[in-house]
Design a protein around this motif. Structure first.
Motif, PDB file in Angstrom:
ATOM      1  N   GLU A 179      -7.396   5.338 -10.309  1.00  0.00           N
ATOM      2  CA  GLU A 179      -7.431   4.729  -8.979  1.00  0.00           C
ATOM      3  C   GLU A 179      -8.119   3.371  -9.012  1.00  0.00           C
ATOM      4  O   GLU A 179      -7.710   2.438  -8.330  1.00  0.00           O
ATOM      5  N   GLN A 180      -9.159   3.255  -9.812  1.00  0.00           N
ATOM      6  CA  GLN A 180      -9.850   1.968  -9.904  1.00  0.00           C
ATOM      7  C   GLN A 180      -8.953   0.891 -10.503  1.00  0.00           C
ATOM      8  O   GLN A 180      -9.041  -0.279 -10.120  1.00  0.00           O
ATOM      9  N   ASN A 181      -8.078   1.268 -11.393  1.00  0.00           N
ATOM     10  CA  ASN A 181      -7.170   0.303 -12.009  1.00  0.00           C
ATOM     11  C   ASN A 181      -5.885   0.106 -11.208  1.00  0.00           C
ATOM     12  O   ASN A 181      -5.127  -0.831 -11.484  1.00  0.00           O
ATOM     13  N   ASN A 182      -5.638   0.973 -10.234  1.00  0.00           N
ATOM     14  CA  ASN A 182      -4.420   0.895  -9.416  1.00  0.00           C
ATOM     15  C   ASN A 182      -4.804   1.068  -7.939  1.00  0.00           C
ATOM     16  O   ASN A 182      -4.572   2.123  -7.342  1.00  0.00           O
ATOM     17  N   PRO A 183      -5.370   0.028  -7.339  1.00  0.00           N
ATOM     18  CA  PRO A 183      -5.922   0.176  -5.984  1.00  0.00           C
ATOM     19  C   PRO A 183      -4.869   0.334  -4.889  1.00  0.00           C
ATOM     20  O   PRO A 183      -5.210   0.559  -3.750  1.00  0.00           O
ATOM     21  N   GLY A 184      -3.603   0.253  -5.215  1.00  0.00           N
ATOM     22  CA  GLY A 184      -2.583   0.340  -4.178  1.00  0.00           C
ATOM     23  C   GLY A 184      -1.910   1.681  -4.073  1.00  0.00           C
ATOM     24  O   GLY A 184      -0.821   1.782  -3.519  1.00  0.00           O
ATOM     25  N   ILE A 185      -2.513   2.737  -4.603  1.00  0.00           N
ATOM     26  CA  ILE A 185      -1.788   4.006  -4.666  1.00  0.00           C
ATOM     27  C   ILE A 185      -2.111   4.953  -3.524  1.00  0.00           C
ATOM     28  O   ILE A 185      -1.507   6.010  -3.433  1.00  0.00           O
ATOM     29  N   ARG A 186      -3.057   4.574  -2.642  1.00  0.00           N
ATOM     30  CA  ARG A 186      -3.461   5.527  -1.607  1.00  0.00           C
ATOM     31  C   ARG A 186      -2.771   5.207  -0.285  1.00  0.00           C
ATOM     32  O   ARG A 186      -3.382   4.783   0.678  1.00  0.00           O
ATOM     33  N   PHE A 187      -1.480   5.399  -0.239  1.00  0.00           N
ATOM     34  CA  PHE A 187      -0.707   5.128   0.968  1.00  0.00           C
ATOM     35  C   PHE A 187      -0.991   6.186   2.031  1.00  0.00           C
ATOM     36  O   PHE A 187      -0.986   7.370   1.764  1.00  0.00           O
ATOM     37  N   ASP A 188      -1.198   5.716   3.237  1.00  0.00           N
ATOM     38  CA  ASP A 188      -1.224   6.609   4.387  1.00  0.00           C
ATOM     39  C   ASP A 188      -0.093   6.164   5.306  1.00  0.00           C
ATOM     40  O   ASP A 188       0.510   5.110   5.110  1.00  0.00           O
ATOM     41  N   ALA A 189       0.210   6.933   6.323  1.00  0.00           N
ATOM     42  CA  ALA A 189       1.266   6.550   7.258  1.00  0.00           C
ATOM     43  C   ALA A 189       0.840   5.307   8.034  1.00  0.00           C
ATOM     44  O   ALA A 189      -0.210   5.284   8.664  1.00  0.00           O
ATOM     45  N   ALA A 190       1.647   4.256   7.961  1.00  0.00           N
ATOM     46  CA  ALA A 190       1.385   3.043   8.724  1.00  0.00           C
ATOM     47  C   ALA A 190       2.105   3.068  10.062  1.00  0.00           C
ATOM     48  O   ALA A 190       1.689   2.406  11.009  1.00  0.00           O
ATOM     49  N   ALA A 191       3.190   3.830  10.137  1.00  0.00           N
ATOM     50  CA  ALA A 191       3.994   3.868  11.351  1.00  0.00           C
ATOM     51  C   ALA A 191       4.645   5.235  11.486  1.00  0.00           C
ATOM     52  O   ALA A 191       4.916   5.908  10.490  1.00  0.00           O
ATOM     53  N   LEU A 192       4.897   5.615  12.736  1.00  0.00           N
ATOM     54  CA  LEU A 192       5.539   6.892  13.012  1.00  0.00           C
ATOM     55  C   LEU A 192       6.700   6.686  13.971  1.00  0.00           C
ATOM     56  O   LEU A 192       6.620   5.870  14.892  1.00  0.00           O
ATOM     57  N   ILE A 193       7.767   7.454  13.743  1.00  0.00           N
ATOM     58  CA  ILE A 193       8.845   7.590  14.712  1.00  0.00           C
ATOM     59  C   ILE A 193       8.921   9.074  15.032  1.00  0.00           C
ATOM     60  O   ILE A 193       9.396   9.866  14.207  1.00  0.00           O
ATOM     61  N   GLY A 194       8.415   9.452  16.186  1.00  0.00           N
ATOM     62  CA  GLY A 194       8.281  10.874  16.464  1.00  0.00           C
ATOM     63  C   GLY A 194       7.301  11.477  15.463  1.00  0.00           C
ATOM     64  O   GLY A 194       6.177  11.019  15.319  1.00  0.00           O
ATOM     65  N   GLU A 195       7.746  12.505  14.720  1.00  0.00           N
ATOM     66  CA  GLU A 195       6.889  13.133  13.708  1.00  0.00           C
ATOM     67  C   GLU A 195       7.144  12.580  12.311  1.00  0.00           C
ATOM     68  O   GLU A 195       6.471  12.960  11.361  1.00  0.00           O
ATOM     69  N   ARG A 196       8.080  11.661  12.191  1.00  0.00           N
ATOM     70  CA  ARG A 196       8.381  11.067  10.884  1.00  0.00           C
ATOM     71  C   ARG A 196       7.341   9.986  10.570  1.00  0.00           C
ATOM     72  O   ARG A 196       7.006   9.161  11.409  1.00  0.00           O
TER      73      ARG A 196
END
Length: 601
Positions: free
Chosen positions: A205-222
């Motif tokens: 994780e320290q060498n790949n700081p972009g791997i912790r994706f969370d939901a940025a947007a929702l359409i309904g429950e998607r």
């Protein structure tokens, strides 16, 4: 009256992006998302994921609990499932055979182990999960072969997979935690992070700081990891709920949708390094269809961009537009100095493309626009326009560029209510306008405030007209006149009234119509007093009393007749007595000789 000229040229374009990457690296790698009724009891203290290749002990997870959990309790449970990212959307792994969510629970015998390989489940002799101890779980080879994500990894359609742990305590309170994303290669031997130790995952994780994706947007429950991926999946009528965070702009919207931010201050759509330079369009948001924006901020400088000249527009719309509770800031050239004189830099620009003239309505409510280069709002449509409760702040006194607060073109039905325009003050020869009407536009400007504005309201061509209401006063503004309306006043009984008329102090002329085409004399407006209309001594119009009024007598009133007869009799008697006394000799007159009823004196 001098008209304000306004030039502006915009380019069409876009580019959508907004990767909300929650790359928060903490030593314990905590990523717990509690439900509304979550509690500390039974919560996941830390969680992380790793892999040894999808065909070799893959999708492994390690987690620790804050408190021990007795799996023999009826409500208590630990459920493990998996998620993956496909085309920017976060999906849940399902079973190929059943189509249902693939999930382990406390009755899955021996699926939880600690670092000493002690097994835990409701079916095992070890039913109590200890606190602050790393608990491990992984997929079996047979299970992986039956999941919908396996073939997608091998085809390259899916690269990111993570483990989801839901812990339910003895009271039924649920806590959901999600591991880091594991990156899988189509060559499964190169999946990463590889290894099952926490240290391996931390280093990865320290060498790949972009791997912790969370939901940025929702359409309904998607759920989607970026605004761009949500836009790609959206259909007409959808609402995209955009999470708090900074999302890269230059997005193009081609579906009739609504974008609603989680909060106005926290949800930001920002210009990126390509905005308005090197052939890229300057539209942070480019709406090609009817679009609604609500509860967010559009910022031209949020991402600390290089200080270069940019041809920038905050929101560019080709059709109908609704904007509510939105801040639009820093829409300018992008250079170190705030203004450069280039005729671009518009907060909201609802355009009318030549190939498809805009006939749609535009609604702007509760919007704040500031730090722009040329104008706060430019709206070109033949549809209805409503602007209300909007605050527009220019750059103040400047000789660099003639800014305008609001420019409206073409429509004959524009209304601006309760808005504030300030600091629009070009020190050069041409005007800088709070409200500028162009192309035959007609607008009502009701109870608005103008502060430090060179020309509050102005018309560019003869077909334009503004009807400005300030309290009880109404002023009609055209290119030639600025006439204050005197409303119609009905005449009174003793006081003259008047017809409605308009007076322009600039040319000292009176007009009988709001279009200022029928010139009249002031005498023509006078409505003469009507005089009183008395009834029973009282005016039916104003209530005035007639001082000369005598109430009429009713001829059939007996008491009145009797009174008249008695009065006549008494009068006649008095007259007869006087005549008799006058004929008596002086010696016989009792009034002279002291006559009394008892005899002579």
């Amino acid at each position: 009256m001098e008209a304000c000229r306004k030039k502006r040229k915009g380019k069409l374009m876009f580019m959508a992006l907004a990767v909300a990457v929650a790359a928060i690296l903490v030593p314990t790698i905590v990523f717990a998302q509690g439900t509304a009724d979550s509690a500390e009891s039974g919560a996941v203290a830390e969680i992380y994921g790793s892999a040894n290749g999808w065909n070799n002990n893959a999708a492994w997870v390690g987690f620790a609990l804050a408190q021990e959990l007795d799996l023999s309790s009826e409500k208590a449970d630990v459920k493990i499932s998996y998620e993956y990212i496909e085309n920017g959307e976060i999906k849940t792994v399902t079973s190929v055979s059943s189509g249902s969510v693939y999930q382990k629970n406390k009755f899955w015998d021996g699926y939880l182990t600690d670092i000493n390989q002690v097994k835990y489940s409701a079916l095992d002799e070890n039913k109590v999960l200890p606190a602050n101890t790393i608990i491990q779980s992984n997929l079996s080879a047979s299970a992986k072969n039956g999941l919908d994500v396996t073939a997608k990894i091998q085809s390259g359609d899916v690269q990111q997979v993570r483990t989801v742990v839901e812990v339910i305590d003895a009271q039924g309170v649920s806590t959901i935690a999600k591991s880091n994303w594991v990156t899988y290669s189509t060559d499964l031997d190169y999946s990463a992070p590889k290894g099952i130790s926490k240290e391996v995952v931390v280093a990865y994780e320290q060498n790949n700081p972009g791997i912790r994706f969370d939901a940025a947007a929702l359409i309904g429950e998607r759920e989607f990891v970026s605004l761009q991926s949500a836009l790609a999946a959206a259909q007409d009528g959808d609402t995209i709920l955009l999470k708090n965070g900074t999302h890269e702009g230059n997005i193009v919207i081609e579906k009739n949708i609504k974008i609603q931010g989680e909060s106005k201050e926290g949800t930001i759509i920002a210009a990126n390094e390509n905005t308005g330079i090197n052939g890229h369009t300057g539209y942070i948001i480019h709406a090609k269809v009817n679009v609604e924006l609500e509860n967010l901020t559009v910022d031209g400088k949020k991402l600390d961009l290089a200080p270069v000249h940019r041809l920038e527009t905050g929101v560019y719309a080709e059709k109908g537009l609704k904007v509510n509770n939105v801040d639009i800031i820093n829409i300018g050239c992008g250079a170190e100095r705030p203004l450069c004189g280039v005729q671009t830099g518009i907060g909201i620009y609802a355009d009318t493309p030549a190939a498809s003239p805009n006939t749609e309505d535009v609604l702007i409510q509760n919007v704040t626009l500031s730090d722009f280069q040329k104008a706060g709002l430019v709206i070109k449509t033949t549809g209805d326009v409503l602007i209300e409760n909007t605050v527009i702040t220019g750059s103040g006194a400047t000789d660099i560029i003639a800014q305008n607060g609001i420019q409206i073109n073409n429509t004959e039905n524009a209304v601006i209510n309760n808005s504030v325009v300030s600091d629009i003050n070009y020190t050069g020869d041409v005007n800088a306008c709070g409200v500028l009407l162009v192309g035959g536009a007609q607008a009502q400007v009701n109870d608005c405030t103008f502060e430090d504005v060179k020309q509050n309201v102005s018309c560019y061509d003869d077909e334009c007209a503004a009807y400005v209401k300030d309290g009880d006063e109404v002023t009609v503004i055209t290119t030639q006149h600025q006439a204050v309306m005197t409303p119609e006043k009905a005449p009174g009984c003793t006081e003259d009234g008047n017809k409605a008329y308009w007076y322009c102090a600039h040319c000292d002329k009176y007009f009988g119509d709001a279009e200022l085409t029928a010139e009249i004399n002031l005498e023509d407006t006078i409505l003469k007093a009507t005089g009183h209309n008395y009834k029973d001594g009282v005016c039916t119009v104003c209530g005035d009393k007639d001082a000369t009024y005598v109430p009429p007598q009713n001829e059939g009133d007996f008491s009145t007749v009797l009174f008249g007869v008695l009065a006549a009799v008494l009068l006649a008697g008095a007259i007869g007595a006087a005549a008799y006394i006058k004929r008596l000799r002086p010696e016989d007159n009792p009034f002279i000789n002291g006559f009394s009823l008892t005899g002579r004196a």
